[in-house]
Write an enzyme that holds these catalytic residues in place. Structure first.
Site, mmCIF file in Angstrom:
data_model
loop_
_atom_site.group_PDB
_atom_site.id
_atom_site.type_symbol
_atom_site.label_atom_id
_atom_site.label_comp_id
_atom_site.label_asym_id
_atom_site.label_seq_id
_atom_site.Cartn_x
_atom_site.Cartn_y
_atom_site.Cartn_z
ATOM 1 N N ASP A 29 0.822 -1.216 0.000
ATOM 2 C CA ASP A 29 0.000 0.000 0.000
ATOM 3 C C ASP A 29 0.857 1.269 0.000
ATOM 4 O OD1 ASP A 29 -2.315 1.464 -0.037
ATOM 5 O OD2 ASP A 29 -2.604 1.404 2.127
ATOM 6 N N GLY A 30 0.329 2.290 -0.652
ATOM 7 C CA GLY A 30 0.981 3.604 -0.635
ATOM 8 C C GLY A 30 1.594 3.998 -1.963
ATOM 9 N N TRP A 34 2.757 7.821 -3.044
ATOM 10 C CA TRP A 34 4.188 7.980 -3.367
ATOM 11 C C TRP A 34 4.317 8.738 -4.692
ATOM 12 C CZ3 TRP A 34 7.469 6.861 -7.337
ATOM 13 C CH2 TRP A 34 8.843 6.856 -7.052
ATOM 14 N N SER A 74 -6.832 -6.460 -5.468
ATOM 15 C CA SER A 74 -7.978 -7.025 -4.750
ATOM 16 C C SER A 74 -9.196 -7.129 -5.669
ATOM 17 C CB SER A 74 -8.318 -6.141 -3.544
ATOM 18 O OG SER A 74 -8.973 -4.971 -3.984
ATOM 19 N N THR A 75 -10.207 -7.838 -5.188
ATOM 20 C CA THR A 75 -11.448 -7.955 -5.965
ATOM 21 C C THR A 75 -12.098 -6.573 -6.128
ATOM 22 O OG1 THR A 75 -12.455 -8.602 -3.863
ATOM 23 C CG2 THR A 75 -12.041 -10.363 -5.423
ATOM 24 N N GLU A 76 -11.751 -5.645 -5.231
ATOM 25 C CA GLU A 76 -12.328 -4.286 -5.297
ATOM 26 C C GLU A 76 -11.529 -3.368 -6.227
ATOM 27 O OE1 GLU A 76 -11.809 -5.858 -2.200
ATOM 28 O OE2 GLU A 76 -13.912 -6.474 -2.302
ATOM 29 N N ASN A 77 -10.287 -3.749 -6.543
ATOM 30 C CA ASN A 77 -9.429 -2.843 -7.326
ATOM 31 C C ASN A 77 -9.880 -2.660 -8.784
ATOM 32 O OD1 ASN A 77 -6.347 -3.756 -5.590
ATOM 33 N ND2 ASN A 77 -7.724 -2.040 -5.248
HETATM 34 C C1 FPP Z 1 -2.089 -0.203 -3.362
HETATM 35 O O1 FPP Z 1 -1.577 1.113 -3.339
HETATM 36 C C2 FPP Z 1 -1.455 -0.944 -4.451
HETATM 37 C C3 FPP Z 1 -2.093 -1.586 -5.444
HETATM 38 C C4 FPP Z 1 -3.572 -1.649 -5.542
HETATM 39 C C5 FPP Z 1 -1.356 -2.255 -6.535
HETATM 40 C C6 FPP Z 1 -0.091 -2.938 -6.117
HETATM 41 C C7 FPP Z 1 0.530 -3.527 -7.324
HETATM 42 C C8 FPP Z 1 1.844 -3.532 -7.596
HETATM 43 C C9 FPP Z 1 2.901 -3.015 -6.685
HETATM 44 C C10 FPP Z 1 2.317 -4.091 -8.874
HETATM 45 C C11 FPP Z 1 2.039 -5.550 -8.929
HETATM 46 C C12 FPP Z 1 3.098 -6.288 -9.499
HETATM 47 C C13 FPP Z 1 3.793 -7.247 -8.865
HETATM 48 C C14 FPP Z 1 4.852 -7.898 -9.635
HETATM 49 C C15 FPP Z 1 3.565 -7.649 -7.460
HETATM 50 P P1 FPP Z 1 -2.545 2.331 -3.653
HETATM 51 O O2 FPP Z 1 -2.547 2.570 -5.109
HETATM 52 O O3 FPP Z 1 -3.890 2.063 -3.050
HETATM 53 O O4 FPP Z 1 -1.809 3.483 -2.891
HETATM 54 P P2 FPP Z 1 -2.478 4.750 -2.200
HETATM 55 O O5 FPP Z 1 -3.215 4.238 -0.994
HETATM 56 O O6 FPP Z 1 -1.313 5.576 -1.834
HETATM 57 O O7 FPP Z 1 -3.375 5.398 -3.223
#
Ligand code: FPP
Length: 248
Positions: A29-30, A34, A74-77
């Site tokens: 997360d994050g 970032w 996630s299923t919500e993403n």
């Molecule tokens: C949550 O951060 C992150 C995700 C929903 C996606 C994570 C996916 C990856 C790091 C790439 C996947 C690839 C591999 C190889 C594992 P957010 O977007 O919700 O962050 P925020 O809370 O700061 O908005």
């Protein structure tokens, strides 16, 4: 004495590598924040997050953690903008392509956990290939949760059980259900890490984390380093795990 109990933690504040958790789970997360802080599109945060994941997978393998499970999608993403969803799927494809290419160098078994049905045929094909070809490396395993939801997993496991045991009488046991979870045959996570400052599980491994130690940090996932991992491991080693019992 605090965290740094001399007998357990070495002088440099590093974890005791002889008593590491077998299974570490991480909510990635994050990434979005970032990227925003740097005036970049969210997908740039995911790209760096995927790099951080590679670094952590290598580190966990090198220090002897047997299982690393990460929550990538996630299923919500699916509710996110299509461009962002596509970018995450592309990062997964890139990772799998690389994983197949570097199997012998990495020597890590890779599993993708979740409902894979809605994924593209190409991604499904790559997942099947990576899982099959990496299955010969039993010492370290990385699980990437994709289109994963903890509650959906539990329902899916129960449905599978009853489909395969029509007319089953009596209650459903924990063992029965465990056998049909995506994590069947794996130990439960000893430690769950959530970077990014939120203190919740967000439907991740709801069944398996019943007795996991939880570690939350404000560090955003793309900034997470091996020192952050060491801090989480040191914190884990200072916890008193009783699993509902009392201390001997
Ligand atoms: C949550 O951060 C992150 C995700 C929903 C996606 C994570 C996916 C990856 C790091 C790439 C996947 C690839 C591999 C190889 C594992 P957010 O977007 O919700 O962050 P925020 O809370 O700061 O908005």
């Amino acid at each position: 004495m605090g965290l740094f109990k001399k007998k357990r933690i070495n002088e440099a504040g590093k974890p005791d590598f002889s008593r590491l958790p077998r299974h570490v789970a991480i909510i990635l997360d994050g990434n979005g924040r970032w990227a925003k802080k740097r005036g970049l599109p969210r997908k740039a945060g995911h790209a760096v997050g995927a790099e951080t994941f590679r670094t952590m997978a290598t580190y966990c393998r090198d220090i002897g953690i047997e299982y690393l499970t990460v929550y990538a999608f996630s299923t919500e993403n699916w509710k996110r903008p299509q461009q962002e969803v596509d970018a995450i799927m592309k990062l997964l494809e890139d990772f799998l392509r690389e994983a197949v290419r570097d199997l012998e160098k990495n020597r890590v078994r890779i599993r993708i956990l979740g409902d894979l049905e809605p994924l593209s045929p190409e991604l499904k094909r790559m997942i099947a290939r990576t899982e099959e070809e990496s299955s010969v490396y039993p010492d370290a395993q990385v699980n990437i949760c994709v289109n994963y939801g903890g509650r959906a997993e539990i329902l899916h496991a129960a449905e599978c059980f009853y489909r395969e045991h029509p007319g089953h009488e009596g209650s459903l046991s924990e063992e029965d259900l465990n056998a049909y979870l995506y994590t069947a045959g794996m130990p439960e996570p000893d430690l769950l890490i959530r970077p990014g400052g939120e203190c919740r599980l967000s439907n991740f491994l709801m069944w398996q984390t019943a007795y996991s130690e939880l570690y939350f940090t404000d560090t955003l996932w793309p900034d997470f380093t091996t020192d952050d991992m060491d801090r989480a491991l040191v914190a884990f080693q200072s916890r008193d795990r009783r699993f509902g019992g009392v201390k001997a």
